[in-house]
Design a protein around this motif. Structure first.
Motif, short mmCIF file in Angstrom:
data_model
loop_
_atom_site.label_atom_id
_atom_site.label_comp_id
_atom_site.label_asym_id
_atom_site.label_seq_id
_atom_site.Cartn_x
_atom_site.Cartn_y
_atom_site.Cartn_z
N ALA A 135 0.85 -1.18 0.00
CA ALA A 135 0.00 0.00 0.00
C ALA A 135 0.88 1.24 0.00
N ILE A 136 0.29 2.35 -0.39
CA ILE A 136 1.00 3.62 -0.33
C ILE A 136 0.69 4.27 1.01
N ILE A 137 1.74 4.57 1.74
CA ILE A 137 1.59 5.26 3.03
C ILE A 137 2.52 6.47 3.00
N LYS A 138 1.94 7.66 3.13
CA LYS A 138 2.68 8.92 3.07
C LYS A 138 3.57 8.98 1.83
N HIS A 139 3.00 8.74 0.68
CA HIS A 139 3.66 8.84 -0.62
C HIS A 139 4.77 7.82 -0.86
N ALA A 140 4.82 6.75 -0.08
CA ALA A 140 5.84 5.72 -0.28
C ALA A 140 5.17 4.34 -0.27
N TRP A 141 5.64 3.46 -1.14
CA TRP A 141 5.09 2.10 -1.18
C TRP A 141 5.68 1.29 -0.04
N ILE A 142 4.80 0.54 0.61
CA ILE A 142 5.17 -0.37 1.69
C ILE A 142 4.62 -1.74 1.29
N CYS A 143 5.46 -2.77 1.39
CA CYS A 143 4.97 -4.12 1.09
C CYS A 143 5.01 -4.95 2.37
N THR A 144 4.19 -5.97 2.42
CA THR A 144 4.17 -6.82 3.61
C THR A 144 5.33 -7.80 3.55
N LYS A 145 5.95 -8.02 4.69
CA LYS A 145 7.10 -8.94 4.74
C LYS A 145 6.70 -10.36 4.32
N PRO A 146 5.54 -10.90 4.77
CA PRO A 146 5.16 -12.25 4.34
C PRO A 146 5.03 -12.39 2.82
N SER A 147 4.43 -11.38 2.15
CA SER A 147 4.29 -11.50 0.69
C SER A 147 5.65 -11.35 0.01
N PHE A 148 6.52 -10.54 0.57
CA PHE A 148 7.86 -10.36 0.02
C PHE A 148 8.68 -11.64 0.16
#
Length: 177
Positions: A135-148
Protein backbone atom coordinates in the motif's frame (compact mmCIF):
# COMPACT_ATOMS: atom_id res chain seq x y z
CA UNK A 1 13.69 -22.17 -55.59
CA UNK A 2 14.92 -21.67 -52.02
CA UNK A 3 14.23 -18.32 -50.40
CA UNK A 4 16.88 -17.07 -47.96
CA UNK A 5 16.76 -14.63 -45.04
CA UNK A 6 19.63 -12.41 -43.95
CA UNK A 7 20.57 -12.12 -40.27
CA UNK A 8 18.58 -8.88 -39.86
CA UNK A 9 15.54 -10.37 -41.52
CA UNK A 10 15.85 -13.53 -39.41
CA UNK A 11 15.99 -11.55 -36.14
CA UNK A 12 12.83 -9.68 -37.14
CA UNK A 13 11.15 -12.88 -38.31
CA UNK A 14 11.87 -14.63 -34.97
CA UNK A 15 11.16 -11.52 -32.88
CA UNK A 16 14.52 -11.81 -31.07
CA UNK A 17 17.51 -9.52 -30.66
CA UNK A 18 20.37 -9.68 -33.15
CA UNK A 19 22.61 -10.94 -30.35
CA UNK A 20 20.26 -13.83 -29.60
CA UNK A 21 19.81 -14.57 -33.30
CA UNK A 22 23.62 -14.67 -33.76
CA UNK A 23 23.88 -17.08 -30.82
CA UNK A 24 21.25 -19.38 -32.36
CA UNK A 25 23.12 -19.40 -35.66
CA UNK A 26 26.64 -19.79 -34.30
CA UNK A 27 25.64 -22.60 -31.95
CA UNK A 28 23.78 -24.72 -34.48
CA UNK A 29 20.19 -24.10 -33.36
CA UNK A 30 19.32 -23.02 -36.92
CA UNK A 31 21.05 -24.37 -40.04
CA UNK A 32 22.72 -21.54 -41.98
CA UNK A 33 25.31 -20.64 -44.56
CA UNK A 34 28.12 -18.34 -43.38
CA UNK A 35 29.34 -16.17 -46.28
CA UNK A 36 32.30 -14.91 -44.26
CA UNK A 37 31.53 -11.31 -45.22
CA UNK A 38 31.23 -8.50 -42.68
CA UNK A 39 27.76 -7.55 -43.85
CA UNK A 40 25.08 -10.03 -44.89
CA UNK A 41 27.19 -12.74 -43.28
CA UNK A 42 24.43 -15.26 -42.60
CA UNK A 43 21.96 -16.82 -44.99
CA UNK A 44 19.19 -18.98 -43.62
CA UNK A 45 16.65 -20.88 -45.66
CA UNK A 46 13.13 -19.61 -45.01
CA UNK A 47 11.89 -23.17 -44.33
CA UNK A 48 14.54 -23.62 -41.59
CA UNK A 49 13.59 -20.28 -40.02
CA UNK A 50 9.90 -21.21 -40.06
CA UNK A 51 10.63 -24.61 -38.53
CA UNK A 52 12.68 -23.02 -35.74
CA UNK A 53 10.04 -20.36 -35.04
CA UNK A 54 7.37 -23.07 -34.85
CA UNK A 55 9.56 -25.10 -32.47
CA UNK A 56 10.07 -21.99 -30.29
CA UNK A 57 6.32 -21.44 -30.08
CA UNK A 58 5.31 -25.08 -29.58
CA UNK A 59 8.04 -25.99 -27.07
CA UNK A 60 9.24 -22.87 -25.22
CA UNK A 61 10.76 -25.04 -22.47
CA UNK A 62 13.38 -26.29 -24.93
CA UNK A 63 15.08 -22.86 -24.79
CA UNK A 64 14.52 -22.29 -21.06
CA UNK A 65 18.22 -22.83 -20.32
CA UNK A 66 18.94 -19.58 -22.23
CA UNK A 67 16.65 -17.45 -20.03
CA UNK A 68 18.43 -14.31 -18.88
CA UNK A 69 21.52 -15.06 -20.93
CA UNK A 70 21.00 -12.10 -23.25
CA UNK A 71 20.11 -9.45 -20.70
CA UNK A 72 22.65 -6.86 -19.66
CA UNK A 73 21.41 -6.14 -16.15
CA UNK A 74 24.55 -7.26 -14.34
CA UNK A 75 23.09 -10.39 -12.84
CA UNK A 76 25.12 -13.29 -11.47
CA UNK A 77 24.95 -16.73 -13.02
CA UNK A 78 23.88 -19.10 -10.27
CA UNK A 79 26.39 -21.93 -10.12
CA UNK A 80 24.64 -23.43 -7.10
CA UNK A 81 21.47 -25.21 -8.10
CA UNK A 82 18.71 -26.87 -6.16
CA UNK A 83 15.57 -28.33 -7.60
CA UNK A 84 12.75 -25.76 -7.74
CA UNK A 85 10.34 -27.96 -5.78
CA UNK A 86 7.63 -27.06 -3.27
CA UNK A 87 9.76 -28.56 -0.45
CA UNK A 88 12.83 -26.47 -1.35
CA UNK A 89 10.66 -23.40 -1.77
CA UNK A 90 9.17 -23.91 1.71
CA UNK A 91 12.62 -24.50 3.23
CA UNK A 92 13.94 -21.29 1.63
CA UNK A 93 10.85 -19.43 2.84
CA UNK A 94 11.55 -20.57 6.43
CA UNK A 95 15.21 -19.58 6.05
CA UNK A 96 14.26 -16.07 4.88
CA UNK A 97 11.66 -15.67 7.63
CA UNK A 98 14.30 -16.55 10.23
CA UNK A 99 16.98 -14.34 8.62
CA UNK A 100 14.64 -11.36 8.32
CA UNK A 101 12.78 -11.92 11.62
CA UNK A 102 13.95 -8.59 13.07
CA UNK A 103 12.69 -6.59 10.10
CA UNK A 104 9.33 -4.81 10.38
CA UNK A 105 6.21 -6.55 9.06
CA UNK A 106 5.64 -3.60 6.72
CA UNK A 107 8.76 -3.13 4.56
CA UNK A 108 9.36 0.13 2.71
CA UNK A 109 9.96 -0.59 -0.99
CA UNK A 110 13.52 0.76 -0.75
CA UNK A 111 14.40 -1.59 2.08
CA UNK A 112 12.83 -4.60 0.36
CA UNK A 113 14.63 -3.78 -2.87
CA UNK A 114 17.96 -3.49 -1.07
CA UNK A 115 17.52 -6.96 0.48
CA UNK A 116 17.49 -8.69 -2.92
CA UNK A 117 19.32 -6.16 -5.10
CA UNK A 118 16.31 -4.90 -7.03
CA UNK A 119 15.52 -1.33 -7.96
CA UNK A 120 12.92 0.14 -5.58
CA UNK A 121 10.75 1.13 -8.57
CA UNK A 122 10.49 -2.55 -9.50
CA UNK A 123 9.22 -3.37 -6.00
CA UNK A 124 6.69 -0.51 -6.31
CA UNK A 125 5.51 -1.88 -9.66
CA UNK A 126 5.08 -5.34 -8.15
CA UNK A 127 2.97 -3.81 -5.36
CA UNK A 128 0.87 -1.90 -7.91
CA UNK A 129 0.31 -4.98 -10.05
CA UNK A 130 -0.56 -7.19 -7.08
CA UNK A 131 2.48 -9.46 -7.23
CA UNK A 132 3.31 -8.21 -3.72
CA UNK A 133 0.79 -7.11 -1.12
CA UNK A 134 1.40 -3.46 -0.44
CA UNK A 135 0.00 0.00 0.00
CA UNK A 136 1.00 3.62 -0.33
CA UNK A 137 1.59 5.26 3.03
CA UNK A 138 2.68 8.92 3.07
CA UNK A 139 3.66 8.84 -0.62
CA UNK A 140 5.84 5.72 -0.28
CA UNK A 141 5.09 2.10 -1.18
CA UNK A 142 5.17 -0.37 1.69
CA UNK A 143 4.97 -4.12 1.09
CA UNK A 144 4.17 -6.82 3.61
CA UNK A 145 7.10 -8.94 4.74
CA UNK A 146 5.16 -12.25 4.34
CA UNK A 147 4.29 -11.50 0.69
CA UNK A 148 7.86 -10.36 0.02
CA UNK A 149 9.28 -13.55 1.53
CA UNK A 150 6.79 -15.62 -0.48
CA UNK A 151 7.89 -13.84 -3.67
CA UNK A 152 11.60 -14.36 -2.91
CA UNK A 153 11.14 -18.05 -2.15
CA UNK A 154 8.74 -19.07 -4.93
CA UNK A 155 9.82 -21.88 -7.22
CA UNK A 156 10.26 -19.51 -10.18
CA UNK A 157 12.82 -17.43 -8.27
CA UNK A 158 14.72 -20.53 -7.16
CA UNK A 159 14.80 -21.78 -10.76
CA UNK A 160 16.21 -18.55 -12.24
CA UNK A 161 19.67 -19.18 -13.76
CA UNK A 162 20.79 -15.58 -13.16
CA UNK A 163 20.16 -13.47 -10.09
CA UNK A 164 21.41 -10.29 -8.42
CA UNK A 165 24.48 -10.54 -6.17
CA UNK A 166 22.32 -9.90 -3.09
CA UNK A 167 19.92 -12.72 -3.93
CA UNK A 168 22.90 -14.93 -4.82
CA UNK A 169 24.39 -14.28 -1.35
CA UNK A 170 21.07 -15.25 0.29
CA UNK A 171 20.80 -18.37 -1.83
CA UNK A 172 24.42 -19.38 -1.08
CA UNK A 173 23.88 -18.92 2.66
CA UNK A 174 20.71 -21.03 2.46
CA UNK A 175 22.46 -23.86 0.59
CA UNK A 176 25.31 -23.92 3.13
CA UNK A 177 22.90 -24.39 6.06
Amino acid sequence: MNEYLSGDALAKFLHVSKRKMRYFLQNGYIPMYDTGKKTHRYQVRKEDAEAFREAMQNDPVSLHHLKGMFSSNGEYKKDIAIEPTKENSEAFKKFLAKKWSKLPVALPARQAAKLIGYDSRRICEMCKSGVLQGAIIKHAWICTKPSFIAFCSEEGMIARPKVTKEYYALFTEFVKE
